[in-house]
Design a protein around this motif. Structure first.
Motif, PDB file in Angstrom:
ATOM      1  N   TYR A   1       0.826  -1.210   0.000  1.00 38.28           N
ATOM      2  CA  TYR A   1       0.000   0.000   0.000  1.00 38.28           C
ATOM      3  C   TYR A   1       0.861   1.262   0.000  1.00 38.28           C
ATOM      4  O   TYR A   1       1.825   1.375   0.769  1.00 38.28           O
ATOM      5  CB  TYR A   1      -0.924   0.027   1.226  1.00 38.28           C
ATOM      6  CG  TYR A   1      -1.887  -1.132   1.275  1.00 38.28           C
ATOM      7  CD1 TYR A   1      -3.005  -1.170   0.440  1.00 38.28           C
ATOM      8  CD2 TYR A   1      -1.665  -2.207   2.137  1.00 38.28           C
ATOM      9  CE1 TYR A   1      -3.888  -2.236   0.473  1.00 38.28           C
ATOM     10  CE2 TYR A   1      -2.541  -3.274   2.170  1.00 38.28           C
ATOM     11  CZ  TYR A   1      -3.644  -3.285   1.340  1.00 38.28           C
ATOM     12  OH  TYR A   1      -4.505  -4.357   1.368  1.00 38.28           O
ATOM     13  N   LEU A   2       0.480   2.195  -0.859  1.00 39.13           N
ATOM     14  CA  LEU A   2       1.096   3.520  -0.898  1.00 39.13           C
ATOM     15  C   LEU A   2      -0.006   4.552  -0.690  1.00 39.13           C
ATOM     16  O   LEU A   2      -0.969   4.593  -1.457  1.00 39.13           O
ATOM     17  CB  LEU A   2       1.795   3.758  -2.237  1.00 39.13           C
ATOM     18  CG  LEU A   2       2.396   5.154  -2.452  1.00 39.13           C
ATOM     19  CD1 LEU A   2       3.468   5.448  -1.408  1.00 39.13           C
ATOM     20  CD2 LEU A   2       2.963   5.287  -3.870  1.00 39.13           C
ATOM     21  N   ASP A   3       0.120   5.328   0.376  1.00 45.17           N
ATOM     22  CA  ASP A   3      -0.918   6.316   0.725  1.00 45.17           C
ATOM     23  C   ASP A   3      -2.293   5.665   0.866  1.00 45.17           C
ATOM     24  O   ASP A   3      -3.328   6.231   0.494  1.00 45.17           O
ATOM     25  CB  ASP A   3      -0.970   7.434  -0.323  1.00 45.17           C
ATOM     26  CG  ASP A   3       0.350   8.174  -0.436  1.00 45.17           C
ATOM     27  OD1 ASP A   3       1.078   8.236   0.570  1.00 45.17           O
ATOM     28  OD2 ASP A   3       0.667   8.662  -1.543  1.00 45.17           O
ATOM     29  N   GLY A   4      -2.305   4.462   1.426  1.00 50.77           N
ATOM     30  CA  GLY A   4      -3.571   3.799   1.744  1.00 50.77           C
ATOM     31  C   GLY A   4      -4.202   2.985   0.633  1.00 50.77           C
ATOM     32  O   GLY A   4      -5.275   2.420   0.822  1.00 50.77           O
ATOM     33  N   TYR A   5      -3.540   2.915  -0.566  1.00 48.27           N
ATOM     34  CA  TYR A   5      -4.106   2.175  -1.701  1.00 48.27           C
ATOM     35  C   TYR A   5      -3.035   1.293  -2.340  1.00 48.27           C
ATOM     36  O   TYR A   5      -1.853   1.657  -2.373  1.00 48.27           O
ATOM     37  CB  TYR A   5      -4.666   3.143  -2.749  1.00 48.27           C
ATOM     38  CG  TYR A   5      -5.907   3.879  -2.295  1.00 48.27           C
ATOM     39  CD1 TYR A   5      -7.180   3.406  -2.611  1.00 48.27           C
ATOM     40  CD2 TYR A   5      -5.801   5.056  -1.542  1.00 48.27           C
ATOM     41  CE1 TYR A   5      -8.320   4.082  -2.188  1.00 48.27           C
ATOM     42  CE2 TYR A   5      -6.928   5.728  -1.112  1.00 48.27           C
ATOM     43  CZ  TYR A   5      -8.188   5.227  -1.438  1.00 48.27           C
ATOM     44  OH  TYR A   5      -9.316   5.895  -1.007  1.00 48.27           O
ATOM     45  N   ASP A   6      -3.473   0.143  -2.855  1.00 54.27           N
ATOM     46  CA  ASP A   6      -2.511  -0.728  -3.521  1.00 54.27           C
ATOM     47  C   ASP A   6      -2.334  -0.308  -4.992  1.00 54.27           C
ATOM     48  O   ASP A   6      -2.887   0.718  -5.419  1.00 54.27           O
ATOM     49  CB  ASP A   6      -2.943  -2.197  -3.395  1.00 54.27           C
ATOM     50  CG  ASP A   6      -4.248  -2.499  -4.118  1.00 54.27           C
ATOM     51  OD1 ASP A   6      -4.736  -1.642  -4.903  1.00 54.27           O
ATOM     52  OD2 ASP A   6      -4.800  -3.595  -3.921  1.00 54.27           O
ATOM     53  N   GLN A   7      -1.614  -1.107  -5.782  1.00 54.21           N
ATOM     54  CA  GLN A   7      -1.323  -0.736  -7.171  1.00 54.21           C
ATOM     55  C   GLN A   7      -2.566  -0.706  -8.050  1.00 54.21           C
ATOM     56  O   GLN A   7      -2.591  -0.026  -9.074  1.00 54.21           O
ATOM     57  CB  GLN A   7      -0.310  -1.727  -7.758  1.00 54.21           C
ATOM     58  CG  GLN A   7       1.062  -1.627  -7.121  1.00 54.21           C
ATOM     59  CD  GLN A   7       2.097  -2.457  -7.846  1.00 54.21           C
ATOM     60  OE1 GLN A   7       2.393  -2.200  -9.009  1.00 54.21           O
ATOM     61  NE2 GLN A   7       2.646  -3.444  -7.155  1.00 54.21           N
ATOM     62  N   GLU A   8      -3.606  -1.422  -7.617  1.00 52.90           N
ATOM     63  CA  GLU A   8      -4.866  -1.433  -8.367  1.00 52.90           C
ATOM     64  C   GLU A   8      -5.876  -0.446  -7.796  1.00 52.90           C
ATOM     65  O   GLU A   8      -7.072  -0.544  -8.056  1.00 52.90           O
ATOM     66  CB  GLU A   8      -5.452  -2.839  -8.365  1.00 52.90           C
ATOM     67  CG  GLU A   8      -4.546  -3.858  -9.054  1.00 52.90           C
ATOM     68  CD  GLU A   8      -5.101  -5.263  -8.988  1.00 52.90           C
ATOM     69  OE1 GLU A   8      -6.152  -5.463  -8.328  1.00 52.90           O
ATOM     70  OE2 GLU A   8      -4.500  -6.167  -9.585  1.00 52.90           O
ATOM     71  N   ASP A   9      -5.382   0.482  -6.978  1.00 52.72           N
ATOM     72  CA  ASP A   9      -6.216   1.518  -6.355  1.00 52.72           C
ATOM     73  C   ASP A   9      -7.287   0.959  -5.423  1.00 52.72           C
ATOM     74  O   ASP A   9      -8.351   1.561  -5.241  1.00 52.72           O
ATOM     75  CB  ASP A   9      -6.874   2.410  -7.426  1.00 52.72           C
ATOM     76  CG  ASP A   9      -5.871   3.304  -8.119  1.00 52.72           C
ATOM     77  OD1 ASP A   9      -4.840   3.627  -7.486  1.00 52.72           O
ATOM     78  OD2 ASP A   9      -6.091   3.662  -9.299  1.00 52.72           O
ATOM     79  N   LYS A  10      -7.002  -0.172  -4.821  1.00 53.64           N
ATOM     80  CA  LYS A  10      -7.906  -0.725  -3.813  1.00 53.64           C
ATOM     81  C   LYS A  10      -7.449  -0.243  -2.438  1.00 53.64           C
ATOM     82  O   LYS A  10      -6.270  -0.313  -2.096  1.00 53.64           O
ATOM     83  CB  LYS A  10      -7.891  -2.252  -3.858  1.00 53.64           C
ATOM     84  CG  LYS A  10      -8.551  -2.816  -5.110  1.00 53.64           C
ATOM     85  CD  LYS A  10      -8.556  -4.338  -5.070  1.00 53.64           C
ATOM     86  CE  LYS A  10      -9.224  -4.899  -6.326  1.00 53.64           C
ATOM     87  NZ  LYS A  10      -9.188  -6.388  -6.340  1.00 53.64           N
ATOM     88  N   GLU A  11      -8.418   0.231  -1.663  1.00 59.56           N
ATOM     89  CA  GLU A  11      -8.093   0.803  -0.357  1.00 59.56           C
ATOM     90  C   GLU A  11      -7.685  -0.277   0.630  1.00 59.56           C
ATOM     91  O   GLU A  11      -8.209  -1.396   0.618  1.00 59.56           O
ATOM     92  CB  GLU A  11      -9.301   1.570   0.193  1.00 59.56           C
ATOM     93  CG  GLU A  11      -8.994   2.398   1.424  1.00 59.56           C
ATOM     94  CD  GLU A  11     -10.151   3.296   1.836  1.00 59.56           C
ATOM     95  OE1 GLU A  11      -9.978   4.077   2.782  1.00 59.56           O
ATOM     96  OE2 GLU A  11     -11.223   3.205   1.199  1.00 59.56           O
ATOM     97  N   ALA A  12      -6.747   0.070   1.493  1.00 60.97           N
ATOM     98  CA  ALA A  12      -6.290  -0.870   2.518  1.00 60.97           C
ATOM     99  C   ALA A  12      -7.405  -1.133   3.512  1.00 60.97           C
ATOM    100  O   ALA A  12      -8.146  -0.227   3.902  1.00 60.97           O
ATOM    101  CB  ALA A  12      -5.072  -0.296   3.240  1.00 60.97           C
ATOM    102  N   SER A  13      -7.552  -2.381   3.925  1.00 57.84           N
ATOM    103  CA  SER A  13      -8.555  -2.727   4.944  1.00 57.84           C
ATOM    104  C   SER A  13      -8.049  -2.271   6.302  1.00 57.84           C
ATOM    105  O   SER A  13      -6.868  -1.978   6.485  1.00 57.84           O
ATOM    106  CB  SER A  13      -8.807  -4.236   4.954  1.00 57.84           C
ATOM    107  OG  SER A  13      -7.621  -4.929   5.291  1.00 57.84           O
ATOM    108  N   ASP A  14      -8.952  -2.241   7.282  1.00 58.82           N
ATOM    109  CA  ASP A  14      -8.567  -1.794   8.623  1.00 58.82           C
ATOM    110  C   ASP A  14      -7.487  -2.683   9.216  1.00 58.82           C
ATOM    111  O   ASP A  14      -6.591  -2.211   9.916  1.00 58.82           O
ATOM    112  CB  ASP A  14      -9.788  -1.788   9.544  1.00 58.82           C
ATOM    113  CG  ASP A  14     -10.784  -0.708   9.152  1.00 58.82           C
ATOM    114  OD1 ASP A  14     -10.357   0.253   8.497  1.00 58.82           O
ATOM    115  OD2 ASP A  14     -11.968  -0.828   9.495  1.00 58.82           O
TER     116      ASP A  14
END
Length: 250
Positions: free
Chosen positions: A144-157
């Motif tokens: 994750y970079l800035d809360g999102y992975d390479q596919e723009d999926k948000e990081a879970s809690d």
């Protein structure tokens, strides 16, 4: 408050090896450097130094178990190679709001094999063309970079928190909730039993009252029958002497 004094307060009569989480946000660093934090904090897993005026992390002590480091809103512009040497198990690094301008400044982070999440919000480097693609290419271990992975999926809690410490807190919270639910169910069950018991008592008392009224009515009927029988006998007695007198006259 000075960082050294803040650390002393946060210990709360504990020894440094007993501490797993240390939050020193908004205290004052010593000329932009970390002060009072030593390698005695061998079990530290979470360290927060938000807005403490840091310009350098060079005197960061070796913290072998540290997993999450919060350094947002400081004035750090470089010197990140110290992390690989001092924090070998770091998984989450937040450098948001610092003076990082170039992708090359992040290159020392390649040595952090366990690094999974990196935050660079409000750093000048985020304004560069192909910023995200360049960082993921430079740091292939990142999820994750800035809360999102390479596919723009948000990081879970769960991914956003430090493994272990937060999971234990959640499990304790769930156990407490389960205990409260069980207590609530027992109270409800007791209340239902009390209500059922009261209903049964009301029914029994009602039947007793009805039985009492019926018994009284039967007794009254019996008394009336007896009175009628006595009246009838009296009339017969009166008639008998009269009848005898009529026979004598004949």
């Amino acid at each position: 408050m000075e960082m050294k004094k803040r650390i002393h307060l946060e210990l709360r009569n504990r020894t440094p090896p007993d501490v797993q989480e240390l939050v020193l946000d908004n205290c004052r660093s010593n000329e932009g450097k970390i002060e009072g934090l030593s390698g005695e904090f061998v079990n530290l897993e979470f360290l927060s130094l938000i807005n403490v005026g840091l310009t350098s992390v060079l005197n960061l002590p070796k913290l072998p178990k540290l997993k999450k480091l919060e350094l947002s809103d400081n004035r750090i512009s470089g010197g990140l190679d110290v992390f690989a040497e001092k924090l070998p198990n770091l998984t989450h690094l937040n450098l948001s709001g610092n003076k990082l301008k170039d992708i090359s400044t992040l290159e020392p982070l390649k040595k952090l094999d366990s690094l999974k999440s990196l935050d660079l919000f409000n750093c000048e480097v985020t304004n560069l063309n192909d910023y995200r693609e360049s960082v993921f290419k430079l740091l292939p271990q990142l999820t994750y970079l800035d809360g999102y992975d390479q596919e723009d999926k948000e990081a879970s809690d769960s991914d956003a928190e430090v493994d272990g410490v937060d999971d234990e807190d959640e499990e304790e919270g769930e156990e407490e909730d389960d205990e409260e639910d069980e207590d609530g169910e027992e109270e409800e069950f007791d209340e239902e039993e009390d209500e059922e018991g009261e209903d049964e008592e009301d029914e029994i008392s009602g039947e007793e009252e009805e039985f009492g009224h019926d018994g009284e009515e039967e007794e009254e009927d019996e008394e009336e029958d007896e009175d009628e029988e006595e009246v009838g006998k009296g009339e017969k007695r009166k008639r008998e002497p009269d009848d005898e007198g009529d026979e004598e006259d004949d």
